[in-house]
Design a protein around this motif. Structure first.
Motif, PDB file in Angstrom:
ATOM      1  N   ASN A   1      -5.613  -0.070   4.127  1.00  9.68           N
ATOM      2  CA  ASN A   1      -4.791  -1.227   4.775  1.00  9.68           C
ATOM      3  C   ASN A   1      -4.480  -0.425   5.991  1.00  9.68           C
ATOM      4  N   ASN A   2      -4.865  -1.737   6.610  1.00  8.73           N
ATOM      5  CA  ASN A   2      -4.386  -1.550   8.799  1.00  8.73           C
ATOM      6  C   ASN A   2      -2.339  -2.059   8.553  1.00  8.73           C
ATOM      7  N   LEU A   3      -2.332  -0.551   8.313  1.00  6.49           N
ATOM      8  CA  LEU A   3      -0.461  -0.474   8.770  1.00  6.49           C
ATOM      9  C   LEU A   3       0.003  -0.722   9.907  1.00  6.49           C
TER      10      LEU A   3
ATOM     11  N   ARG B   1      -4.548   4.183   7.301  1.00  7.39           N
ATOM     12  CA  ARG B   1      -5.411   3.545   6.808  1.00  7.39           C
ATOM     13  C   ARG B   1      -6.552   4.468   5.619  1.00  7.39           C
TER      14      ARG B   1
ATOM     15  N   ALA C   1       0.792  -1.155   0.098  1.00  2.00           N
ATOM     16  CA  ALA C   1       0.013  -0.173  -0.012  1.00  2.00           C
ATOM     17  C   ALA C   1       1.115   1.028   0.125  1.00  2.00           C
TER      18      ALA C   1
END
Length: 282
Positions: free
Chosen positions: A139-141, A127, A76
């Motif tokens: 996305n959950n980074l 996100r 991402a």
């Protein structure tokens, strides 16, 4: 018992060695800027990145250098939809500065819950930015946000990851923590155990920092970063092999020689990043 746990059994007695390595590695990363990647490149030092954040947000380019150094630049972060990648990096840098610099922690404060809370909040904001610039669900980074947090709060935060979790579970002799920390309660639980371990080993960490100041010509203020590096080393299940050639010493056989050599020799520190196999770099 999996492979990693078996390896930890063999290196569990090396906490002192891991801490010494952690000091040497932290100081090296603080003041030197060649990346330790397979293809070295120039990068901002930890000192430059931390001190920048005292007065301003990172630029998008600085954020991307950080992400490359810690291998959280893929996916991402790296997508270049409509040529907007650099703008996305700028937006992420501003977002992290806003979220992480909002934490006001006094020296005597119990900061665990606030650190965990601000990390979770940053994940949500990141996100949203990823969704906006990548044109799809965000996305959950987790790892990206975890590792960035230390630069904003180096006195109080840590770059915890799954390797640190594995080591922590072994050291406290309870499989309390899941390898992937993905929510606030998990983060609080890990950080409480981390703080307890930090208090337990702080005398060793500070003594090693003082000893290495004489070897390396500088001291280092961030004791939690040293513990994080020590946990990473143990959590990776890394070996303590004997270097070949004239500098024959190991953590067990000649500990003082081994530690001093590790502190002075950047090649040996790089070798520790590659499964602590000193035979391949000397």
């Amino acid at each position: 018992m999996d492979w990693c746990e078996l390896k930890i059994k063999n290196v569990a007695s090396s906490m002192e060695g891991a801490i010494w390595w952690g000091v040497a590695s932290a100081i090296d990363q603080w003041r030197n800027n060649p990346s330790q990647d397979a293809r070295p490149r120039k990068r901002p030092t930890d000192k430059e990145l931390v001190e920048c954040l005292r007065v301003r947000a990172w630029t998008g380019a600085e954020l991307y250098e950080f992400a490359k150094e810690y291998s959280v630049n893929q996916g991402a972060i790296n997508i270049d939809r409509n040529g907007m990648r650099s703008q996305k990096h700028d937006a992420l840098a501003i977002c992290l500065f806003r979220e992480y610099k909002s934490v006001d922690i006094g020296d005597g404060a119990d900061h665990v819950e606030e650190i965990a809370r601000v990390w979770v909040r940053a994940i949500s904001e990141v996100r949203n930015i990823i969704a906006e610039y990548n044109g799809r669900e965000g996305n959950n980074l987790y790892s990206f946000c975890m590792k960035a947090l230390w630069y904003y709060q180096p006195e109080h935060a840590t770059m915890w990851d799954r390797h640190a979790v594995v080591a922590m579970n072994h050291i406290i002799k309870i499989k309390r923590h899941r390898k992937n920390i993905k929510n606030e309660s998990d983060a609080v639980a890990f950080l409480r155990d981390f703080e307890n371990l930090h208090a337990r080993w702080l005398p060793t960490i500070t003594a090693d920092i003082a000893d290495q100041a004489r070897l390396l010509g500088m001291t280092y203020p961030y004791t939690r970063r040293v513990l994080d590096k020590a946990l990473w080393l143990i959590g990776k299940g890394l070996d303590k092999k004997i270097p070949k050639g004239k500098d024959k010493a190991s953590c067990e056989s000649v500990p003082n020689d081994f530690y001093a050599m590790l502190a002075r020799n950047s090649d040996l520190r790089v070798a520790t990043e590659k499964k602590f196999d000193l035979t391949k770099s000397v």
